[in-house]
Motif scaffolding. Structure first.
Motif, PDB file in Angstrom:
ATOM      1  N   ALA A  28       0.758  -1.167  -0.050  1.00 54.97           N
ATOM      2  CA  ALA A  28      -0.147  -0.045   0.221  1.00 54.97           C
ATOM      3  C   ALA A  28       0.767   1.201   0.097  1.00 54.97           C
ATOM      4  CB  ALA A  28      -0.848   0.018   1.320  1.00 54.97           C
ATOM      5  N   ILE A  30       0.750   5.025   0.955  1.00 56.94           N
ATOM      6  CA  ILE A  30      -0.049   5.998   1.369  1.00 56.94           C
ATOM      7  C   ILE A  30       1.097   6.946   1.959  1.00 56.94           C
ATOM      8  CG2 ILE A  30      -1.524   6.338   3.636  1.00 56.94           C
ATOM      9  CD1 ILE A  30      -1.623   3.220   3.931  1.00 56.94           C
ATOM     10  N   GLU A  38       2.068   3.970  -8.805  1.00 53.07           N
ATOM     11  CA  GLU A  38       1.488   2.670  -8.914  1.00 53.07           C
ATOM     12  C   GLU A  38       2.214   1.840  -9.749  1.00 53.07           C
ATOM     13  OE1 GLU A  38      -3.170   2.593  -7.212  1.00 53.07           O
ATOM     14  OE2 GLU A  38      -2.950   2.765  -9.185  1.00 53.07           O
ATOM     15  N   ARG A  54      -2.005   2.851  -4.532  1.00 57.53           N
ATOM     16  CA  ARG A  54      -2.104   4.025  -3.873  1.00 57.53           C
ATOM     17  C   ARG A  54      -3.418   3.817  -3.086  1.00 57.53           C
ATOM     18  NH1 ARG A  54       1.631   7.426  -4.411  1.00 57.53           N
ATOM     19  NH2 ARG A  54       0.662   9.357  -3.599  1.00 57.53           N
ATOM     20  N   ILE A  55      -3.490   4.552  -1.727  1.00 62.31           N
ATOM     21  CA  ILE A  55      -4.555   4.639  -0.999  1.00 62.31           C
ATOM     22  C   ILE A  55      -4.437   6.091  -0.481  1.00 62.31           C
ATOM     23  CG2 ILE A  55      -5.592   4.166   1.189  1.00 62.31           C
ATOM     24  CD1 ILE A  55      -4.604   1.396   1.124  1.00 62.31           C
ATOM     25  N   PHE A  60      -7.110   8.010   4.493  1.00 60.74           N
ATOM     26  CA  PHE A  60      -6.452   7.063   5.336  1.00 60.74           C
ATOM     27  C   PHE A  60      -6.199   7.615   6.696  1.00 60.74           C
ATOM     28  CE2 PHE A  60      -3.389   3.978   7.179  1.00 60.74           C
ATOM     29  CZ  PHE A  60      -4.302   2.621   6.659  1.00 60.74           C
ATOM     30  N   GLN A  68      -9.833   2.181   7.857  1.00 56.27           N
ATOM     31  CA  GLN A  68      -8.451   2.094   7.228  1.00 56.27           C
ATOM     32  C   GLN A  68      -8.358   0.608   6.647  1.00 56.27           C
ATOM     33  OE1 GLN A  68      -5.726   2.983  10.318  1.00 56.27           O
ATOM     34  NE2 GLN A  68      -5.586   5.160   9.833  1.00 56.27           N
ATOM     35  N   MET A  71     -10.462   0.424   3.453  1.00 55.65           N
ATOM     36  CA  MET A  71      -9.674   0.943   2.479  1.00 55.65           C
ATOM     37  C   MET A  71      -8.223  -0.062   2.002  1.00 55.65           C
ATOM     38  SD  MET A  71      -9.612   4.732   4.106  1.00 55.65           S
ATOM     39  CE  MET A  71      -8.606   5.528   2.477  1.00 55.65           C
ATOM     40  N   ILE A  72      -7.691  -0.788   2.911  1.00 56.43           N
ATOM     41  CA  ILE A  72      -6.729  -1.816   2.471  1.00 56.43           C
ATOM     42  C   ILE A  72      -7.460  -2.922   1.964  1.00 56.43           C
ATOM     43  CG2 ILE A  72      -5.334  -3.549   3.622  1.00 56.43           C
ATOM     44  CD1 ILE A  72      -4.531  -1.243   5.881  1.00 56.43           C
ATOM     45  N   GLU A  74     -10.078  -2.957   0.070  1.00 53.93           N
ATOM     46  CA  GLU A  74     -10.467  -2.397  -1.264  1.00 53.93           C
ATOM     47  C   GLU A  74      -9.163  -2.295  -2.298  1.00 53.93           C
ATOM     48  OE1 GLU A  74     -13.380  -1.945  -2.789  1.00 53.93           O
ATOM     49  OE2 GLU A  74     -14.238  -2.735  -0.923  1.00 53.93           O
ATOM     50  N   MET A  75      -7.986  -1.930  -1.693  1.00 54.65           N
ATOM     51  CA  MET A  75      -6.909  -2.025  -2.571  1.00 54.65           C
ATOM     52  C   MET A  75      -6.673  -3.388  -2.903  1.00 54.65           C
ATOM     53  SD  MET A  75      -3.075  -1.539  -1.351  1.00 54.65           S
ATOM     54  CE  MET A  75      -3.120  -2.986  -0.402  1.00 54.65           C
TER      55      MET A  75
END
Length: 110
Positions: A28, A30, A38, A54-55, A60, A68, A71-72, A74-75
């Motif tokens: 990730a 961040i 990326e 990228r996040i 974040f 968080q 979001m991780i 989803e990445m």
């Protein structure tokens, strides 16, 4: 990242996915700058894929621990979509994606 990775690994380790991969690695990114872009590297020969995805930094930092983790996840889910674009689409990836999503639902990430 550790909690998401551990939950996925524990849930998926008992499954066998006939993918042309031995390793699915995601880093990730961040950061509040554009120093690291990326990146996706896939080697059929080495059966390895590496992602640097990228996040959103500010989002974040302002998020709760749970958000968080969302979001991780989803990445990581996005990395599976990229795998399909890299030519690994098929029944096995079609099995892996919903299996990973079930882990996310169980943990409240989806």
């Amino acid at each position: 990242m550790l909690r998401v990775e551990t939950a996925l690994n524990e849930a998926l380790e008992s499954q066998t996915y006939d993918l042309a991969l031995d390793s699915w690695d995601c880093i990730a990114v961040i950061r509040d700058d554009e120093l690291f872009e990326e990146l996706t590297r896939y080697s059929r020969k080495k059966r390895d894929v590496d992602f640097r995805l990228r996040i959103a930094h500010a989002e974040f930092l302002g998020a709760s621990v749970h958000q968080q983790e969302v979001m991780i996840f989803e990445m990581l889910r996005r990395s599976l979509s990229i795998l399909a674009d890299k030519g690994l689409a098929g029944l096995e990836l079609d099995r892996l994606t919903p299996d990973a999503t079930r882990v996310a639902v169980h943990n409240g990430w989806a």
